[in-house]
Design an enzyme around this catalytic site. Structure first.
Site, PDB file in Angstrom:
ATOM      1  N   TYR A  62       0.831  -1.193   0.010  1.00  0.00           N
ATOM      2  CA  TYR A  62      -0.094   0.243  -0.029  1.00  0.00           C
ATOM      3  C   TYR A  62       0.858   1.242  -0.028  1.00  0.00           C
ATOM      4  O   TYR A  62       1.535   1.423   0.867  1.00  0.00           O
ATOM      5  CB  TYR A  62      -0.862   0.208   1.247  1.00  0.00           C
ATOM      6  CG  TYR A  62      -1.931  -1.213   1.503  1.00  0.00           C
ATOM      7  CD1 TYR A  62      -2.008  -1.945   0.167  1.00  0.00           C
ATOM      8  CD2 TYR A  62      -2.647  -1.469   2.395  1.00  0.00           C
ATOM      9  CE1 TYR A  62      -3.075  -3.116   0.101  1.00  0.00           C
ATOM     10  CE2 TYR A  62      -3.256  -2.605   2.646  1.00  0.00           C
ATOM     11  CZ  TYR A  62      -3.608  -3.275   1.589  1.00  0.00           C
ATOM     12  OH  TYR A  62      -4.603  -4.462   1.669  1.00  0.00           O
ATOM     13  N   PHE A  99     -12.860  -5.851   0.983  1.00  0.00           N
ATOM     14  CA  PHE A  99     -14.019  -5.175   0.296  1.00  0.00           C
ATOM     15  C   PHE A  99     -15.329  -5.934   0.998  1.00  0.00           C
ATOM     16  O   PHE A  99     -16.158  -6.199   0.284  1.00  0.00           O
ATOM     17  CB  PHE A  99     -13.720  -5.559  -1.234  1.00  0.00           C
ATOM     18  CG  PHE A  99     -14.883  -4.736  -1.924  1.00  0.00           C
ATOM     19  CD1 PHE A  99     -14.925  -3.243  -1.947  1.00  0.00           C
ATOM     20  CD2 PHE A  99     -15.637  -5.274  -3.187  1.00  0.00           C
ATOM     21  CE1 PHE A  99     -15.770  -2.631  -2.665  1.00  0.00           C
ATOM     22  CE2 PHE A  99     -16.513  -4.367  -3.967  1.00  0.00           C
ATOM     23  CZ  PHE A  99     -16.462  -3.075  -3.668  1.00  0.00           C
ATOM     24  N   PRO A 100     -15.522  -5.652   2.286  1.00  0.00           N
ATOM     25  CA  PRO A 100     -16.556  -6.126   2.932  1.00  0.00           C
ATOM     26  C   PRO A 100     -17.669  -5.185   2.865  1.00  0.00           C
ATOM     27  O   PRO A 100     -18.979  -5.616   2.887  1.00  0.00           O
ATOM     28  CB  PRO A 100     -16.110  -5.993   4.377  1.00  0.00           C
ATOM     29  CG  PRO A 100     -15.232  -4.790   4.331  1.00  0.00           C
ATOM     30  CD  PRO A 100     -14.413  -4.748   3.161  1.00  0.00           C
ATOM     31  N   LEU A 101     -17.715  -4.184   2.095  1.00  0.00           N
ATOM     32  CA  LEU A 101     -19.028  -3.234   2.056  1.00  0.00           C
ATOM     33  C   LEU A 101     -19.589  -3.351   0.654  1.00  0.00           C
ATOM     34  O   LEU A 101     -20.627  -2.325   0.490  1.00  0.00           O
ATOM     35  CB  LEU A 101     -18.689  -1.591   2.407  1.00  0.00           C
ATOM     36  CG  LEU A 101     -18.364  -1.327   3.872  1.00  0.00           C
ATOM     37  CD1 LEU A 101     -17.729   0.111   3.934  1.00  0.00           C
ATOM     38  CD2 LEU A 101     -19.730  -1.499   4.564  1.00  0.00           C
TER      39      LEU A 101
END
Length: 278
Positions: free
Chosen positions: A60, A205-207
């Site tokens: 990142y 990417f849980p949302l």
């Protein structure tokens, strides 16, 4: 956030609702975050609000996200677990090239220790298995780092059940981080396997809110709980399995606190079933 949402990674107890720091970088997860002071405040607000699990990676930035975390939070609050990852080359924005060479993995580990200002990485995750390198070779420096006390626990990311089993023959792991949310459940079998094995499952990417046909159901359940659809998406994951640890990311302190409120939403079994039906 409620204590009932605690989970143990190895011997470290953390809150299941954590924070993913990937968004605190430049466009396409490359370069410096646009507003560094705001990014530091988001991290500090997360810890102040009870977050005890922060997920980052060497890739990142690259490297810049780990440095930012240390700048914002070091010396670290007791009980805070910072998980990082290694195993990618990042030649440019949006470019992710697996690199599982032992030399590269060693550099990732040593670099993360320095950037995070720690003697031991609590959870180091292999970001991807490199198809061009035998995974046993890739993990040799990881096993050495564990023996040397530089890594406490090891995890994997974006792996199949067979790959997890292969790695478990090489060294113990405590977690798996795969893509998983209401809309995309391709790794359902991996989630089930981690639950059986007593491993943490960390959906990235849980949302994602879910397929179009689910939108009305999500909105209806959100209205019942006076919650947002994002909060319901997170609450569904918490309810789906007790080994799921959440790392929603955001650059907004307001959204951060909205996400954390998902811990207070207790979905019924019926609501779980409604949301789980595709």
């Amino acid at each position: 956030m409620e204590n009932t949402l605690n989970y143990k990674i190895g011997g470290i107890e953390i809150n299941r609702l954590g924070y993913g720091a990937m968004q605190l970088t430049g466009k396409d997860v490359f370069g410096e975050v646009a507003d560094r002071e705001n990014a530091k405040k988001v991290l500090q607000s997360a810890v102040e609000a009870g977050v005890s699990f922060i997920d980052t990676a060497e890739a990142y930035g690259p490297k810049l996200n780990e440095t930012l975390i240390a700048e914002a939070l070091y010396p670290y609050k007791a009980g805070l677990l910072i998980a990082t990852k290694g195993g990618f080359n990042r030649p440019g924005p949006g470019q992710w090239i697996p690199n599982g060479s032992p030399d590269h993995i060693t550099q990732n580990i040593e670099g993360s220790l320095k950037r995070l200002k720690v003697d031991t990485i609590d959870l180091w995750q292999l970001h991807r298995i490199d198809p061009n390198v035998d995974v046993e070779e890739t993990l040799a420096p990881v096993a050495d780092a564990v023996k040397a006390g530089k890594i406490r626990y090891v995890g994997l990311s974006e792996v199949t059940v067979d790959q997890i089993k292969q790695v478990q023959q090489i060294l113990p792991i405590v977690s798996v981080q795969n893509l998983y949310n209401l809309a995309d459940r391709r790794w359902e079998n991996v989630l089930d396997y981690t639950e059986q094995q007593g491993l943490a499952f960390i959906p990235w990417f849980p949302l994602a809110s879910g397929p179009d046909k689910l939108e009305a159901k999500i909105r209806s359940i959100a209205a019942t709980h006076q919650a947002t659809t994002a909060q319901i998406a997170l609450a569904w994951l918490l309810k789906r399995s007790s080994n799921i640890l959440l790392i929603p990311g955001t650059k907004s302190i307001t959204h951060l606190h909205d996400n954390l409120k998902a811990a207070d939403i207790i979905l019924s079994d019926e609501e779980l079933a409604t949301l789980s039906a595709q």
